[in-house]
Design a protein around this motif. Structure first.
Motif, PDB file in Angstrom:
ATOM      1  N   UNK A   1       0.802  -1.225   0.000  1.00 59.61           N
ATOM      2  CA  UNK A   1       0.000   0.000   0.000  1.00 59.61           C
ATOM      3  C   UNK A   1       0.835   1.276   0.000  1.00 59.61           C
ATOM      4  N   UNK A   2       2.120   1.167  -0.282  1.00 54.71           N
ATOM      5  CA  UNK A   2       3.035   2.318  -0.393  1.00 54.71           C
ATOM      6  C   UNK A   2       3.515   2.857   0.946  1.00 54.71           C
ATOM      7  N   UNK A   3       3.154   2.240   2.069  1.00 54.42           N
ATOM      8  CA  UNK A   3       3.692   2.697   3.348  1.00 54.42           C
ATOM      9  C   UNK A   3       5.060   2.093   3.632  1.00 54.42           C
ATOM     10  N   UNK A   4       5.461   1.130   2.804  1.00 53.08           N
ATOM     11  CA  UNK A   4       6.795   0.558   2.901  1.00 53.08           C
ATOM     12  C   UNK A   4       7.283   0.239   1.501  1.00 53.08           C
ATOM     13  N   UNK A   5       7.760   1.250   0.782  1.00 51.93           N
ATOM     14  CA  UNK A   5       8.119   1.041  -0.634  1.00 51.93           C
ATOM     15  C   UNK A   5       9.270   1.933  -1.070  1.00 51.93           C
ATOM     16  N   UNK A   6       9.893   1.537  -2.163  1.00 47.80           N
ATOM     17  CA  UNK A   6      10.876   2.374  -2.859  1.00 47.80           C
ATOM     18  C   UNK A   6      10.419   2.466  -4.307  1.00 47.80           C
ATOM     19  N   UNK A   7      10.212   3.679  -4.779  1.00 47.66           N
ATOM     20  CA  UNK A   7       9.818   3.891  -6.173  1.00 47.66           C
ATOM     21  C   UNK A   7      10.973   4.572  -6.898  1.00 47.66           C
ATOM     22  N   UNK A   8      11.596   3.840  -7.828  1.00 42.14           N
ATOM     23  CA  UNK A   8      12.694   4.379  -8.619  1.00 42.14           C
ATOM     24  C   UNK A   8      12.126   5.032  -9.878  1.00 42.14           C
ATOM     25  N   UNK A   9      12.522   6.279 -10.121  1.00 43.24           N
ATOM     26  CA  UNK A   9      12.051   7.025 -11.286  1.00 43.24           C
ATOM     27  C   UNK A   9      13.098   6.992 -12.392  1.00 43.24           C
ATOM     28  N   UNK A  10      12.644   6.690 -13.619  1.00 47.88           N
ATOM     29  CA  UNK A  10      13.531   6.608 -14.773  1.00 47.88           C
ATOM     30  C   UNK A  10      13.323   7.807 -15.693  1.00 47.88           C
ATOM     31  N   UNK A  11      14.407   8.273 -16.324  1.00 44.72           N
ATOM     32  CA  UNK A  11      14.288   9.358 -17.292  1.00 44.72           C
ATOM     33  C   UNK A  11      13.955   8.776 -18.668  1.00 44.72           C
ATOM     34  N   UNK A  12      13.791   9.601 -19.707  1.00 46.86           N
ATOM     35  CA  UNK A  12      13.436   9.079 -21.040  1.00 46.86           C
ATOM     36  C   UNK A  12      14.459   8.109 -21.619  1.00 46.86           C
ATOM     37  N   UNK A  13      15.695   8.145 -21.108  1.00 46.48           N
ATOM     38  CA  UNK A  13      16.724   7.202 -21.568  1.00 46.48           C
ATOM     39  C   UNK A  13      16.774   5.948 -20.710  1.00 46.48           C
ATOM     40  N   UNK A  14      15.792   5.802 -19.845  1.00 47.96           N
ATOM     41  CA  UNK A  14      15.687   4.656 -18.948  1.00 47.96           C
ATOM     42  C   UNK A  14      16.900   4.529 -18.032  1.00 47.96           C
ATOM     43  N   UNK A  15      17.278   5.665 -17.486  1.00 50.15           N
ATOM     44  CA  UNK A  15      18.299   5.695 -16.450  1.00 50.15           C
ATOM     45  C   UNK A  15      17.646   6.153 -15.142  1.00 50.15           C
ATOM     46  N   UNK A  16      17.971   5.484 -14.050  1.00 44.65           N
ATOM     47  CA  UNK A  16      17.397   5.833 -12.752  1.00 44.65           C
ATOM     48  C   UNK A  16      17.987   7.167 -12.303  1.00 44.65           C
ATOM     49  N   UNK A  17      17.114   8.134 -12.033  1.00 44.34           N
ATOM     50  CA  UNK A  17      17.579   9.466 -11.640  1.00 44.34           C
ATOM     51  C   UNK A  17      17.221   9.811 -10.196  1.00 44.34           C
ATOM     52  N   UNK A  18      16.182   9.150  -9.634  1.00 48.37           N
ATOM     53  CA  UNK A  18      15.754   9.491  -8.282  1.00 48.37           C
ATOM     54  C   UNK A  18      14.888   8.372  -7.720  1.00 48.37           C
ATOM     55  N   UNK A  19      14.602   8.473  -6.434  1.00 48.54           N
ATOM     56  CA  UNK A  19      13.672   7.527  -5.838  1.00 48.54           C
ATOM     57  C   UNK A  19      12.963   8.157  -4.649  1.00 48.54           C
ATOM     58  N   UNK A  20      11.813   7.568  -4.294  1.00 47.09           N
ATOM     59  CA  UNK A  20      11.068   7.946  -3.093  1.00 47.09           C
ATOM     60  C   UNK A  20      10.930   6.710  -2.222  1.00 47.09           C
ATOM     61  N   UNK A  21      11.170   6.871  -0.940  1.00 44.46           N
ATOM     62  CA  UNK A  21      11.155   5.719  -0.037  1.00 44.46           C
ATOM     63  C   UNK A  21      10.288   5.974   1.187  1.00 44.46           C
ATOM     64  N   UNK A  22       9.531   4.949   1.566  1.00 46.80           N
ATOM     65  CA  UNK A  22       8.821   4.936   2.855  1.00 46.80           C
ATOM     66  C   UNK A  22       9.238   3.673   3.582  1.00 46.80           C
ATOM     67  N   UNK A  23       9.166   3.698   4.904  1.00 50.75           N
ATOM     68  CA  UNK A  23       9.566   2.552   5.713  1.00 50.75           C
ATOM     69  C   UNK A  23       8.541   2.347   6.817  1.00 50.75           C
ATOM     70  N   UNK A  24       7.937   1.147   6.857  1.00 46.46           N
ATOM     71  CA  UNK A  24       6.852   0.887   7.807  1.00 46.46           C
ATOM     72  C   UNK A  24       7.348   0.642   9.223  1.00 46.46           C
ATOM     73  N   UNK A  25       8.632   0.323   9.378  1.00 50.42           N
ATOM     74  CA  UNK A  25       9.172   0.011  10.696  1.00 50.42           C
ATOM     75  C   UNK A  25       9.331  -1.482  10.887  1.00 50.42           C
ATOM     76  N   UNK A  26       9.805  -1.863  12.059  1.00 47.91           N
ATOM     77  CA  UNK A  26      10.005  -3.282  12.376  1.00 47.91           C
ATOM     78  C   UNK A  26       8.653  -3.940  12.668  1.00 47.91           C
ATOM     79  N   UNK A  27       8.415  -5.100  12.038  1.00 45.22           N
ATOM     80  CA  UNK A  27       7.100  -5.753  12.129  1.00 45.22           C
ATOM     81  C   UNK A  27       7.117  -6.922  13.107  1.00 45.22           C
TER      82      UNK A  27
END
Length: 302
Positions: free
Chosen positions: A160-186
């Motif tokens: 549900x995106x509360x514990x995820x890493x989303x890598x963003x690619x540019x038009x040349x399909x190179x990773x330029x950035x990411x967004x991260x969430x961390x749910x904590x220890x389960x």
């Protein structure tokens, strides 16, 4: 003597009749229930096929999954300074990062699929992402040019995106950035509970008009989602994460509560990727500007 014989005959006759009627009733109930269940399932599948909806073979198995409790972790905020060769901004529980050097990926130009994710895997496992070893690949969204990794808890990804890493690619399909969430220890909470099957989850979506005609059901995966958020902890419950592929449109994600079969209409966290890139780029520009100013002041001092 004749009276006793007649009495015995009557008793045996009524007993046999009762046994016969009971067996007929049980057989009728079993047949009716079985037929009704198979008929309903068959009708739903036929209706989906009539709407040109493609779907893989769906399991009817029902697993037992426990609830989870996680602590309220602020480790992304406190440890972001440990990350090197990237500029980070932490806001509203999300760590936004822009990489100093892009990560090129090999792509199949014909269907826009990622041929090899090894460069990203290496980037994660080499300590460039906080708690990176706790995440695994979840999905690739080609039209958005995003690779999504999910935090794994109790051997099940959080979907549900509360514990995820989303890598963003540019038009040349190179990773330029990411967004991260961390749910904590389960931690596992209480006894395991029976969840609905893959098939029931997809049927629930279709019966609630959540699968359009001509769509393809491409992923049906058991995950977790946050159902309760308190000041010091969160509670997670089983959820079916389902992806729909529609021609010339972004992949659509549907979520079904795996305990109740109800449709989850809103994810717990929405990650604005465009906004994230703007923030990260702004932070990068500010950092570069400060470096230029420091350099200029050093030269003037010399």
């Amino acid at each position: 003597m004749d009276f006793r014989r007649i009495k015995i005959i009557f008793i045996l006759t009524f007993a046999a009749l009762n046994i016969y009627l009971l067996s007929v009733l049980l057989e009728k109930n079993e047949t009716t229930l079985s037929f009704g269940s198979e008929s309903n399932t068959l009708n739903i599948e036929e209706a989906m096929k009539a709407d040109d909806i493609s779907f893989p073979t769906l399991s009817t198995n029902q697993e037992k999954i426990p609830l989870l409790k996680t602590d309220k972790s602020r480790i992304l905020e406190s440890d972001q300074s440990k990350l090197e060769n990237q500029t980070t901004v932490f806001e509203d529980g999300v760590l936004f990062s822009t990489l100093s050097e892009t990560i090129p990926l090999e792509v199949d130009d014909q269907n826009l699929t990622i041929v090899d994710r090894t460069p990203i895997t290496d980037f994660i496992l080499q300590g460039n992402v906080l708690h990176g070893s706790e995440y695994s690949f979840l999905t690739y969204l080609p039209l958005r040019r995003q690779l999504v990794y999910a935090q794994v808890a109790n051997n099940i990804p959080i979907g549900d995106s509360t514990g995820s890493i989303i890598f963003n690619l540019d038009p040349d399909y190179e990773v330029i950035s990411y967004e991260q969430t961390f749910a904590g220890t389960a931690e596992v909470q209480g006894n395991s509970r029976t969840v609905i099957s893959q098939k029931r989850a997809v049927e629930a979506l279709y019966l609630n008009n959540q699968i359009p005609a001509n769509a393809t059901v491409r992923t049906v995966e058991l995950t977790y989602y946050r159902t309760l958020s308190l000041s010091d902890m969160d509670i997670y419950s089983p959820m079916w994460y389902i992806e729909l592929e529609i021609k010339n449109a972004p992949v659509e994600i549907r979520r079904v509560d795996a305990l109740t079969g109800s449709i989850i209409t809103t994810p717990s966290v929405t990650l604005p990727s465009v906004e994230a890139q703007v923030k990260a780029k702004t932070a990068t520009n500010s950092a570069l500007l400060m470096e230029e100013q420091d350099s200029s002041q050093t030269e003037n001092g010399d």
